[in-house]
Design a protein around this motif. Structure first.
Motif, PDB file in Angstrom:
ATOM      1  N   UNK A 156       0.838  -1.194   0.000  1.00 45.02           N
ATOM      2  CA  UNK A 156       0.000   0.000   0.000  1.00 45.02           C
ATOM      3  C   UNK A 156       0.881   1.255   0.000  1.00 45.02           C
ATOM      4  N   UNK A 157       0.498   2.268  -0.755  1.00 47.00           N
ATOM      5  CA  UNK A 157       1.373   3.417  -1.013  1.00 47.00           C
ATOM      6  C   UNK A 157       1.855   4.103   0.265  1.00 47.00           C
ATOM      7  N   UNK A 158       0.955   4.690   1.022  1.00 44.87           N
ATOM      8  CA  UNK A 158       1.268   5.244   2.342  1.00 44.87           C
ATOM      9  C   UNK A 158      -0.040   5.589   3.031  1.00 44.87           C
ATOM     10  N   UNK A 159       0.033   6.020   4.267  1.00 42.01           N
ATOM     11  CA  UNK A 159      -1.165   6.193   5.084  1.00 42.01           C
ATOM     12  C   UNK A 159      -2.217   7.053   4.389  1.00 42.01           C
ATOM     13  N   UNK A 160      -1.784   8.159   3.789  1.00 44.43           N
ATOM     14  CA  UNK A 160      -2.735   9.156   3.289  1.00 44.43           C
ATOM     15  C   UNK A 160      -3.492   8.707   2.050  1.00 44.43           C
ATOM     16  N   UNK A 161      -3.045   7.656   1.380  1.00 45.85           N
ATOM     17  CA  UNK A 161      -3.759   7.181   0.188  1.00 45.85           C
ATOM     18  C   UNK A 161      -4.492   5.868   0.453  1.00 45.85           C
ATOM     19  N   UNK A 162      -4.560   5.456   1.718  1.00 46.35           N
ATOM     20  CA  UNK A 162      -5.187   4.173   2.065  1.00 46.35           C
ATOM     21  C   UNK A 162      -6.179   4.341   3.215  1.00 46.35           C
ATOM     22  N   UNK A 163      -7.234   3.559   3.174  1.00 47.19           N
ATOM     23  CA  UNK A 163      -8.113   3.477   4.338  1.00 47.19           C
ATOM     24  C   UNK A 163      -7.417   2.644   5.418  1.00 47.19           C
ATOM     25  N   UNK A 164      -7.836   2.822   6.654  1.00 42.47           N
ATOM     26  CA  UNK A 164      -7.285   2.003   7.735  1.00 42.47           C
ATOM     27  C   UNK A 164      -7.555   0.527   7.452  1.00 42.47           C
ATOM     28  N   UNK A 165      -8.742   0.226   6.930  1.00 42.07           N
ATOM     29  CA  UNK A 165      -9.097  -1.169   6.646  1.00 42.07           C
ATOM     30  C   UNK A 165      -8.165  -1.763   5.599  1.00 42.07           C
ATOM     31  N   UNK A 166      -7.820  -0.978   4.581  1.00 41.98           N
ATOM     32  CA  UNK A 166      -6.920  -1.483   3.546  1.00 41.98           C
ATOM     33  C   UNK A 166      -5.558  -1.829   4.130  1.00 41.98           C
ATOM     34  N   UNK A 167      -5.027  -0.950   4.957  1.00 41.04           N
ATOM     35  CA  UNK A 167      -3.721  -1.206   5.565  1.00 41.04           C
ATOM     36  C   UNK A 167      -3.745  -2.462   6.439  1.00 41.04           C
ATOM     37  N   UNK A 168      -4.775  -2.580   7.274  1.00 40.52           N
ATOM     38  CA  UNK A 168      -4.863  -3.725   8.188  1.00 40.52           C
ATOM     39  C   UNK A 168      -5.088  -5.038   7.437  1.00 40.52           C
ATOM     40  N   UNK A 169      -5.989  -5.028   6.465  1.00 43.01           N
ATOM     41  CA  UNK A 169      -6.287  -6.268   5.739  1.00 43.01           C
ATOM     42  C   UNK A 169      -5.155  -6.649   4.783  1.00 43.01           C
ATOM     43  N   UNK A 170      -4.434  -5.645   4.272  1.00 39.08           N
ATOM     44  CA  UNK A 170      -3.268  -5.946   3.442  1.00 39.08           C
ATOM     45  C   UNK A 170      -2.215  -6.667   4.280  1.00 39.08           C
ATOM     46  N   UNK A 171      -2.019  -6.180   5.517  1.00 38.78           N
ATOM     47  CA  UNK A 171      -1.053  -6.888   6.365  1.00 38.78           C
ATOM     48  C   UNK A 171      -1.544  -8.300   6.697  1.00 38.78           C
ATOM     49  N   UNK A 172      -2.814  -8.443   7.004  1.00 39.71           N
ATOM     50  CA  UNK A 172      -3.365  -9.764   7.316  1.00 39.71           C
ATOM     51  C   UNK A 172      -3.112 -10.754   6.190  1.00 39.71           C
ATOM     52  N   UNK A 173      -3.147 -10.259   4.956  1.00 42.53           N
ATOM     53  CA  UNK A 173      -2.913 -11.127   3.809  1.00 42.53           C
ATOM     54  C   UNK A 173      -1.520 -11.757   3.848  1.00 42.53           C
ATOM     55  N   UNK A 174      -0.538 -11.037   4.368  1.00 39.33           N
ATOM     56  CA  UNK A 174       0.827 -11.577   4.398  1.00 39.33           C
ATOM     57  C   UNK A 174       0.932 -12.808   5.287  1.00 39.33           C
TER      58      UNK A 174
END
Length: 289
Positions: free
Chosen positions: A35-53
């Motif tokens: 994910x690009x950085x905090x300001x271009x992502x929703x909190x859900x995107x950041x959290x679920x992207x990490x969960x995917x790993x």
């Protein structure tokens, strides 16, 4: 706005690509969520992207963090805390997390990076060209944080030359911390072992040891721009970091296979590739005209 897409759609695309590419080509290709950085992502995107790993062994979570002052002000306004503190609060600051830049850190964040064993990708050329600032690399290293070298993107780097990144990583700290800061061996380790550790591959590559892959770059240091005499370990590191360049590369061995030997590509027909590129460019120009 034209680049925006729904969180659900973004995650679904990423999952399909991860399933298709992670650990393919005999392990030579690995996938990372980025994910690009905090300001271009929703909190859900950041959290679920990490969960995917967590479903793909060896997968990295990579994003940019604390790069410039304007960004930091916007993150504080949105998140009510600083960048690394926010990552910690949503659970994405982990051992398989690699963060580019990390320039504007507070002391608590330096401690968090060390405690979580998260990795930092230092991008000297980009930080200088964009006027972003000077990262606290000596302090991060002193705290035990793994720091590797990166180039960021081509528009804010231009050369994508890791020899240049080594040299600048050493030089840019000296006006702040003194001439003896960031010695050549430290920078060389960032470019080799640090890079391997950032990728989670330190057991396989990054140093010349029994049991690791035969990944070697052979350098010819007998050139007019290199210093005379390489006696002593310190002189070798110094010569590579301060005067080395792609022109010094003589041969490249990857997993025991020569890909570039005696300044010649062993797996590519370079002449044919150049000719093909010229033909494609000519056709493109004809269409445009």
């Amino acid at each position: 706005p034209g680049l925006k897409e729904p969180t659900k759609e973004s995650l679904a695309t990423t999952l399909r690509q991860a399933e298709q590419w992670h650990k393919t080509a005999g392990g030579r290709i690995q996938y990372a969520v980025a994910p690009r950085f905090v300001l271009s992502c929703t909190d859900a995107l950041l959290k679920e992207a990490y969960e995917m790993t967590t479903a793909f062994p060896g997968m990295l979570f990579h994003t940019h963090a604390a790069e410039n002052r304007i960004e930091m002000d916007a993150i504080r306004k949105r998140c009510r805390m600083d960048n690394i503190e926010f990552f910690e609060s949503i659970g994405v600051l982990q051992t398989n997390t690699c963060l580019a830049h990390c320039i504007w850190l507070n002391d608590r964040e330096v401690h968090m990076l060390a405690e979580r064993k998260a990795k930092v990708a230092h991008c000297p050329s980009s930080n200088l060209k964009l006027g972003s600032g000077v990262a606290r690399i000596p302090e991060l290293l002193a705290k035990g944080v793994t720091v590797s070298l990166g180039a960021d993107g081509a528009p804010c780097n231009n050369t994508l030359d890791m020899f240049e990144e080594m040299r600048l990583a050493a030089l840019m700290q000296k006006p702040v911390h003194g001439a003896h800061a960031m010695n050549a061996q430290t920078v060389f380790e960032m470019a080799t072992v640090g890079g391997a550790t950032a990728l989670g591959l330190e057991q396989d590559i990054g140093s010349i040891e029994a049991g690791k892959m035969a990944d070697l770059v052979l350098l010819d240091m007998n050139n007019s721009w290199n210093p005379l005499g390489l006696d002593g370990e310190d002189r070798v590191y110094s010569s590579i970091v301060y005067s080395g360049s792609p022109e010094n590369v003589h041969s490249v061995l990857v997993d025991g296979r020569w890909l570039y030997k005696k300044r010649d590509h062993t797996t590519l027909d370079v002449g044919r590739a150049v000719s093909s590129a010229k033909d494609e460019l000519r056709l493109l120009l004809q269409r445009v005209c």
